[in-house]
Write an enzyme that holds these catalytic residues in place. Structure first.
Site, PDB file in Angstrom:
ATOM      1  N   GLY A  46     -22.603 -27.644 -24.781  1.00 24.59           N
ATOM      2  CA  GLY A  46     -21.900 -27.151 -23.602  1.00 24.59           C
ATOM      3  C   GLY A  46     -21.235 -28.277 -22.824  1.00 24.59           C
ATOM      4  N   ALA A  70     -35.637 -27.590 -22.236  1.00 16.94           N
ATOM      5  CA  ALA A  70     -35.080 -27.436 -20.887  1.00 16.94           C
ATOM      6  C   ALA A  70     -34.185 -28.645 -20.634  1.00 16.94           C
ATOM      7  CB  ALA A  70     -36.197 -27.345 -19.850  1.00 16.94           C
ATOM      8  N   ILE A  71     -33.223 -28.829 -21.543  1.00 16.81           N
ATOM      9  CA  ILE A  71     -32.319 -29.978 -21.425  1.00 16.81           C
ATOM     10  C   ILE A  71     -31.519 -29.876 -20.122  1.00 16.81           C
ATOM     11  CG2 ILE A  71     -30.374 -31.228 -22.499  1.00 16.81           C
ATOM     12  CD1 ILE A  71     -32.894 -31.319 -24.258  1.00 16.81           C
ATOM     13  N   ASN A  99     -18.208 -25.041 -26.528  1.00 19.59           N
ATOM     14  CA  ASN A  99     -19.118 -24.284 -25.664  1.00 19.59           C
ATOM     15  C   ASN A  99     -18.915 -24.752 -24.224  1.00 19.59           C
ATOM     16  OD1 ASN A  99     -21.985 -24.069 -24.286  1.00 19.59           O
ATOM     17  ND2 ASN A  99     -22.029 -22.611 -25.972  1.00 19.59           N
ATOM     18  N   ASN A 126     -20.930 -20.056 -22.183  1.00 20.39           N
ATOM     19  CA  ASN A 126     -22.386 -19.960 -22.077  1.00 20.39           C
ATOM     20  C   ASN A 126     -22.765 -19.398 -20.711  1.00 20.39           C
ATOM     21  OD1 ASN A 126     -25.125 -20.211 -22.052  1.00 20.39           O
ATOM     22  ND2 ASN A 126     -25.163 -22.455 -22.159  1.00 20.39           N
ATOM     23  N   CYS A 129     -27.666 -19.667 -20.236  1.00 22.94           N
ATOM     24  CA  CYS A 129     -28.631 -20.769 -20.297  1.00 22.94           C
ATOM     25  C   CYS A 129     -29.743 -20.544 -19.294  1.00 22.94           C
ATOM     26  CB  CYS A 129     -27.967 -22.121 -20.020  1.00 22.94           C
ATOM     27  SG  CYS A 129     -29.191 -23.443 -20.155  1.00 22.94           S
ATOM     28  N   ASN A 191     -28.933 -16.476 -27.154  1.00 22.91           N
ATOM     29  CA  ASN A 191     -29.339 -17.751 -26.568  1.00 22.91           C
ATOM     30  C   ASN A 191     -30.874 -17.765 -26.557  1.00 22.91           C
ATOM     31  OD1 ASN A 191     -29.413 -20.184 -25.046  1.00 22.91           O
ATOM     32  ND2 ASN A 191     -27.432 -19.663 -24.155  1.00 22.91           N
ATOM     33  N   THR A 192     -31.477 -18.734 -25.941  1.00 26.85           N
ATOM     34  CA  THR A 192     -32.934 -18.876 -26.020  1.00 26.85           C
ATOM     35  C   THR A 192     -33.664 -17.870 -25.120  1.00 26.85           C
ATOM     36  OG1 THR A 192     -32.768 -20.576 -24.337  1.00 26.85           O
ATOM     37  CG2 THR A 192     -32.854 -21.317 -26.621  1.00 26.85           C
ATOM     38  N   GLY A 216     -35.831 -21.188 -32.612  1.00 29.60           N
ATOM     39  CA  GLY A 216     -36.467 -21.494 -33.898  1.00 29.60           C
ATOM     40  C   GLY A 216     -36.932 -20.239 -34.613  1.00 29.60           C
TER      41      GLY A 216
HETATM   42  C1  LIG Z   1     -32.078 -28.396 -27.647  1.00 28.61           C
HETATM   43  C2  LIG Z   1     -31.199 -27.183 -27.483  1.00 28.61           C
HETATM   44  C3  LIG Z   1     -30.040 -27.261 -26.693  1.00 28.61           C
HETATM   45  C4  LIG Z   1     -29.217 -26.140 -26.524  1.00 28.61           C
HETATM   46  N1  LIG Z   1     -28.069 -26.253 -25.785  1.00 28.61           N
HETATM   47  C5  LIG Z   1     -27.221 -25.189 -25.660  1.00 28.61           C
HETATM   48  C6  LIG Z   1     -25.982 -25.307 -24.964  1.00 28.61           C
HETATM   49  O1  LIG Z   1     -25.589 -26.374 -24.492  1.00 28.61           O
HETATM   50  N2  LIG Z   1     -25.200 -24.190 -24.853  1.00 28.61           N
HETATM   51  C7  LIG Z   1     -25.576 -22.974 -25.410  1.00 28.61           C
HETATM   52  O2  LIG Z   1     -24.833 -21.997 -25.285  1.00 28.61           O
HETATM   53  N3  LIG Z   1     -26.739 -22.851 -26.099  1.00 28.61           N
HETATM   54  C8  LIG Z   1     -27.555 -23.913 -26.237  1.00 28.61           C
HETATM   55  N4  LIG Z   1     -28.727 -23.788 -26.964  1.00 28.61           N
HETATM   56  C9  LIG Z   1     -29.049 -22.493 -27.604  1.00 28.61           C
HETATM   57  C10 LIG Z   1     -28.661 -22.461 -29.089  1.00 28.61           C
HETATM   58  O3  LIG Z   1     -27.264 -22.645 -29.247  1.00 28.61           O
HETATM   59  C11 LIG Z   1     -29.084 -21.124 -29.753  1.00 28.61           C
HETATM   60  O4  LIG Z   1     -28.448 -20.048 -29.104  1.00 28.61           O
HETATM   61  C12 LIG Z   1     -30.586 -20.895 -29.732  1.00 28.61           C
HETATM   62  O5  LIG Z   1     -31.309 -22.103 -29.845  1.00 28.61           O
HETATM   63  C13 LIG Z   1     -31.058 -19.930 -30.822  1.00 28.61           C
HETATM   64  O6  LIG Z   1     -30.767 -20.423 -32.123  1.00 28.61           O
HETATM   65  P1  LIG Z   1     -31.827 -21.293 -33.020  1.00 28.61           P
HETATM   66  O7  LIG Z   1     -33.121 -20.550 -33.002  1.00 28.61           O
HETATM   67  O8  LIG Z   1     -31.195 -21.394 -34.372  1.00 28.61           O
HETATM   68  O9  LIG Z   1     -31.944 -22.638 -32.341  1.00 28.61           O
HETATM   69  C14 LIG Z   1     -29.568 -24.900 -27.144  1.00 28.61           C
HETATM   70  C15 LIG Z   1     -30.735 -24.827 -27.940  1.00 28.61           C
HETATM   71  C16 LIG Z   1     -31.534 -25.945 -28.123  1.00 28.61           C
HETATM   72  C17 LIG Z   1     -32.763 -25.822 -29.002  1.00 28.61           C
END
Ligand SMILES: Cc1cc2nc3c(=O)[nH]c(=O)nc-3n(C[C@H](O)[C@H](O)[C@H](O)COP(=O)(O)O)c2cc1C
Length: 301
Positions: A46, A70-71, A99, A126, A129, A191-192, A216
């Site tokens: 992002g 929680a970056i 992004n 995004n 988040c 997203n997460t 994950g």
């Molecule tokens: C370390 C980390 C940083 C992330 N940073 C962003 C981000 O900057 N912008 C965003 O839209 N999603 C961000 N995400 C979410 C991922 O793009 C993704 O939607 C989410 O992790 C689910 O996919 P995965 O299980 O394959 O990681 C981040 C995820 C992780 C683990």
């Protein structure tokens, strides 16, 4: 001959495999492992209108079959990004998806406007988040706010817009419909998921931010279910993600209705994951006699 090409709002990807934002930088740090030319697209971390320092540490921790982060959207800001990261990615034959993050509607629009004349193929907004106090998920959990910000961003965008949805809602289809009503071209999800871990020996939270976003393999069934629900509810193309680590995982998302997929957390435990997944999809298609990937997109009804 099999055809792995997919089209997202008029943009053709050589295959459906992309990186997930925030897990691949802007490609440079992974380019020693991964031939970026083999990916359908690279989705960048992002980027905001000004540099953001991110949250205090610790800001990542492992969980069973996944992780919490929680970056806080640490990023260099749009000026440095345009000078350094876009020219780097331009060297490769892959699509560039930027992004975009922000604290207010104006922040998002400023970044989108700055990117209008850059060689960028798609913009991913995004609004989901969970790790920032302002902006982010505040837009992604309220359908009216989501529709409004989508409409605003569309006014400034030259590239097609992907709205990235949060799974931290009661009804994901309501959010998908709101983004569609606002004029989104593509949806990406998930997203997460907001989570928490306690360090029992320190008797405090494992993350300085207390909560983090869970990602994950552990989240994959939730993500597949949501992609399926959204595919039934709206007519927009979908980029599916959440726990994809193998070609088989990616194919589940595609059959549930995703036109393309993004690989995130898997890059941390297997830096070759994206290319292996792209090759694995091709192998599956040959074995299963699928001539064109479009034959299996959303095949599960
Ligand atoms: C370390 C980390 C940083 C992330 N940073 C962003 C981000 O900057 N912008 C965003 O839209 N999603 C961000 N995400 C979410 C991922 O793009 C993704 O939607 C989410 O992790 C689910 O996919 P995965 O299980 O394959 O990681 C981040 C995820 C992780 C683990």
């Amino acid at each position: 001959m099999i055809n792995t090409k997919v089209t997202l709002a008029g943009v053709e990807l050589k295959n459906p495999v992309m990186t997930a934002s925030g897990t691949f930088g802007s490609g440079a740090e992974y380019s020693e492992f991964v031939d970026l030319n083999k990916l359908g697209g690279v989705v960048t971390k992002g980027v905001a209108n000004v540099p953001w320092p991110g949250n205090p540490t610790p800001r990542v921790t492992e969980t069973a079959s996944g992780m919490l982060n929680a970056i806080g959207l640490q990023n260099p800001g749009i000026d440095l990004f345009c000078k350094r990261d876009i020219p780097f990615l331009k060297q490769y034959d892959t699509k560039i998806i930027v992004n975009v993050c922000g604290k207010s509607t104006e922040d998002y629009c400023e970044v989108v406007e700055r990117l209008a004349d850059e060689p960028v193929d798609l913009l991913e907004i995004n609004v989901s988040c969970p790790n920032v106090k302002e902006g982010g998920i505040a837009f992604g959990q309220n359908p009216h706010a989501l529709e409004a910000i989508t409409k605003e961003v569309k006014k400034y965008a030259k590239q097609p817009i992907i709205m990235k949805l949060s799974p931290n809602v009661t009804d994901i289809t309501e959010m998908a419909k709101a983004a569609e009503a606002g004029g989104a071209d593509i949806l990406s999800l998930i997203n997460t998921l907001t989570g928490m871990k306690i360090d029992i020996y320190r008797r405090t939270f494992a993350l300085a931010n207390k909560t983090g976003g869970m990602s994950g393999p552990a989240v994959k069934p939730v993500a597949v279910r949501m992609v399926y629900q959204v595919a039934q509810a709206v007519g927009l193309p979908i980029i599916g993600m959440g726990g994809i680590a193998t070609a088989e995982d990616a194919l589940e998302f595609i059959m549930a209705g995703a036109t393309a997929v993004s690989v995130g957390t898997a890059n941390f435990f297997n830096p070759y994951a994206t290319v292996e997944i792209a090759e694995g999809i091709e192998k599956f298609m040959v074995q299963q006699k699928v001539e064109d990937i479009s034959q299996i997109i959303g095949i599960v009804k």
